[in-house]
Design an enzyme around this catalytic site. Structure first.
Site, mmCIF file in Angstrom:
data_model
loop_
_atom_site.group_PDB
_atom_site.id
_atom_site.type_symbol
_atom_site.label_atom_id
_atom_site.label_comp_id
_atom_site.label_asym_id
_atom_site.label_seq_id
_atom_site.Cartn_x
_atom_site.Cartn_y
_atom_site.Cartn_z
ATOM 1 N N ARG A 261 0.833 -1.199 0.000
ATOM 2 C CA ARG A 261 0.000 0.000 0.000
ATOM 3 C C ARG A 261 0.869 1.251 0.000
ATOM 4 O O ARG A 261 1.828 1.356 0.774
ATOM 5 C CB ARG A 261 -0.933 0.019 1.211
ATOM 6 C CG ARG A 261 -1.944 -1.114 1.161
ATOM 7 C CD ARG A 261 -2.957 -1.046 2.267
ATOM 8 N NE ARG A 261 -3.843 -2.208 2.219
ATOM 9 C CZ ARG A 261 -4.768 -2.486 3.119
ATOM 10 N NH1 ARG A 261 -4.948 -1.677 4.146
ATOM 11 N NH2 ARG A 261 -5.526 -3.563 2.990
ATOM 12 N N ARG A 276 1.571 0.816 10.248
ATOM 13 C CA ARG A 276 1.162 1.259 8.919
ATOM 14 C C ARG A 276 2.385 1.209 7.999
ATOM 15 O O ARG A 276 3.177 2.138 7.955
ATOM 16 C CB ARG A 276 0.599 2.681 8.983
ATOM 17 C CG ARG A 276 -0.191 3.093 7.747
ATOM 18 C CD ARG A 276 -0.694 4.522 7.889
ATOM 19 N NE ARG A 276 -1.584 4.697 9.020
ATOM 20 C CZ ARG A 276 -2.901 4.492 8.984
ATOM 21 N NH1 ARG A 276 -3.481 4.131 7.855
ATOM 22 N NH2 ARG A 276 -3.652 4.672 10.055
ATOM 23 N N GLU A 348 -7.020 -0.927 15.315
ATOM 24 C CA GLU A 348 -7.634 -1.828 14.331
ATOM 25 C C GLU A 348 -6.670 -2.931 13.898
ATOM 26 O O GLU A 348 -5.504 -2.674 13.601
ATOM 27 C CB GLU A 348 -8.069 -1.029 13.102
ATOM 28 C CG GLU A 348 -8.767 -1.872 12.048
ATOM 29 C CD GLU A 348 -8.346 -1.498 10.626
ATOM 30 O OE1 GLU A 348 -8.185 -2.429 9.822
ATOM 31 O OE2 GLU A 348 -8.168 -0.305 10.351
ATOM 32 N N SER A 351 -10.723 -5.519 9.443
ATOM 33 C CA SER A 351 -12.001 -4.955 8.994
ATOM 34 C C SER A 351 -12.763 -6.065 8.284
ATOM 35 O O SER A 351 -12.212 -6.714 7.387
ATOM 36 C CB SER A 351 -11.780 -3.785 8.036
ATOM 37 O OG SER A 351 -11.404 -2.629 8.743
ATOM 38 N N ARG A 390 0.352 -6.633 12.486
ATOM 39 C CA ARG A 390 -0.311 -6.000 13.631
ATOM 40 C C ARG A 390 -0.568 -7.015 14.748
ATOM 41 O O ARG A 390 -0.558 -6.660 15.933
ATOM 42 C CB ARG A 390 -1.617 -5.333 13.186
ATOM 43 C CG ARG A 390 -1.388 -4.131 12.287
ATOM 44 C CD ARG A 390 -2.640 -3.299 12.077
ATOM 45 N NE ARG A 390 -2.365 -2.155 11.208
ATOM 46 C CZ ARG A 390 -3.174 -1.116 11.050
ATOM 47 N NH1 ARG A 390 -4.323 -1.083 11.707
ATOM 48 N NH2 ARG A 390 -2.847 -0.121 10.239
#
Length: 423
Positions: A261, A276, A348, A351, A390
């Site tokens: 990403r 991230r 988070e 999702s 994560r």
């Protein structure tokens, strides 16, 4: 993509729904394009019909021995006009398609209205954060002190938002991936797949990354391929242009892959550590479901992801995202947020979304209705089960002791030849 019939039937209801996201539907533009399309399409059909009628008279006149040259010229002129109209119609249809592709999905009625993550609604919690009798370190300090995380050498090799993992921490990262795959395939009945990490533009369009979010992708030099931001893209595209028998639903896939990403909109956010990154690994869960059962599947998929955190004994909470925080392609999303002692907050880690028919319409992903025998759009769902980096962060921070050692979760010890402590 939203069903065009809904726009034609009740555009105001669509506008109201999309406004909950903060998206303003340009009704005037849509109506102008639609009116133009209908006008040109009517003219095109009239020209086509007239040409066909005149073409038939040529044969009749020829059979009677009449001169057909003037009729031929008329048919030729009609053919030229028809070609011009068809070209004009294609341009308008392409404009209309681009407009439709730029619209986000309709939100499910149960999604709360809100502006951003501060308006998300907590559904439930599992586990209690463990109290420490010492100042909790974050994963960066822990990993670097153990010689297992090296951000400096990764920055030298590539740049920021990358990491090199070594030794026992690299093994722990690999063990997490294997544990998740085993759980989802053995207990949750997902079929494991390995897919390309590079996909074409059609695949990005199919799952909704294009045309709206190109800046978040790593598009390769030939401009036709890109690196996947998540294996949701290639795995969901397994259903593209296919018809699945209704009795075979739901179809459930899990996939472990690297993800890439650009993080274009995250300047200044989470610049420290592994939260991230530009490259990370994830175990993805994807389901193709019957439209009448997709919300049942959504709850099941969420529980499947939760089970990973429960077996790792990591405290977490389930959040229902509000309208302003729900991704453009999703109709409804739950976030799983894991407790991170180093940050003293929930972050988070997964999702889980139901896209209803939004992706399926783009992909022409269908099932065959066993009663009518006709193909109909299925519903697509996906979620992280989980993001491995994560999860590693959560394990390091929740299982640390005052000496900076990491106690390996019991469920992972068999994957590490019985290793109990990383020091």
């Amino acid at each position: 993509m939203i069903d065009p019939k809904l726009l034609r039937q009740d555009i105001e209801a669509i506008k109201t729904n999309l406004k909950k996201r903060g998206f303003e539907l340009d009704v005037a533009k849509y109506q102008a394009l639609e009116e133009k399309r209908k006008t040109i399409q009517t003219l095109t059909e009239e020209l086509r019909n007239e040409r066909n009628v005149r073409s038939k008279t040529i044969g009749d006149a020829k059979a009677r021995g009449e001169d057909i040259e003037s009729l031929r010229r008329t048919v030729q002129e009609l053919g030229d006009k028809l070609k011009a109209q068809e070209d004009e119609l294609q341009i308008v249809q392409d404009e209309l398609q681009l407009f439709l592709m730029s619209l986000p999905n309709l939100l499910h009625d149960s999604v709360p209205t809100g502006r951003d993550e501060n308006d998300n609604v907590e559904i439930r919690r599992w586990g209690e954060p463990k109290p420490f009798d010492f100042p909790a370190k974050d994963h960066v300090e822990l990993g670097e002190s153990l010689g297992g995380l090296d951000f400096a050498v990764a920055a030298k090799i590539t740049g920021s938002r990358f990491v090199v993992m070594k030794g026992a921490i690299a093994r722990l990262h690999r063990a997490l991936a294997q544990f998740m795959l085993d759980l989802h395939t053995r207990e949750h009945e997902y079929t494991e797949v390995i897919v390309p990490l590079i996909v074409n533009r059609d695949s990005f369009y199919g799952t909704g990354q294009l045309p709206k979010f190109e800046e978040d992708l790593f598009i390769l030099k030939n401009d036709e391929w890109g690196l996947i931001p998540t294996s949701e893209v290639p795995v969901t595209n397994l259903a593209r242009d296919t018809i699945i028998e209704e009795n075979d639903l739901p179809v459930k896939y899990t996939c472990h892959s690297n993800c890439f990403r650009a993080e274009a909109g995250s300047y200044g956010k989470d610049v420290r550590g592994m939260i991230r990154q530009h490259q990370f690994e994830k175990v993805e869960l994807v389901q193709f479901a019957h439209p009448d059962k997709s919300y049942e599947a959504h709850e099941q998929l969420t529980l499947n992801a939760e089970k990973v955190l429960q077996l790792l004994e990591l405290p977490y909470r389930v959040m229902l995202l509000c309208s302003g925080d729900t991704s453009a392609s999703s109709a409804k999303t739950y976030d799983l947020e894991v407790w991170l002692p180093g940050q003293q907050k929930y972050r988070e880690i997964s999702s889980i979304s139901n896209f209803e028919s939004f992706q399926a319409r783009r992909l022409q992903a269908r099932y065959r209705n066993k009663e009518t025998g006709k193909p109909e759009l299925l519903h697509t769902l996906n979620g992280s089960g989980l993001a491995i980096g994560r999860t590693l962060v959560a394990v390091l921070e929740n299982y640390q002791d005052k000496d900076g050692k990491i106690h390996v979760p019991r469920v992972l010890q068999p994957y590490l030849n019985g290793l109990q402590v990383i020091e």
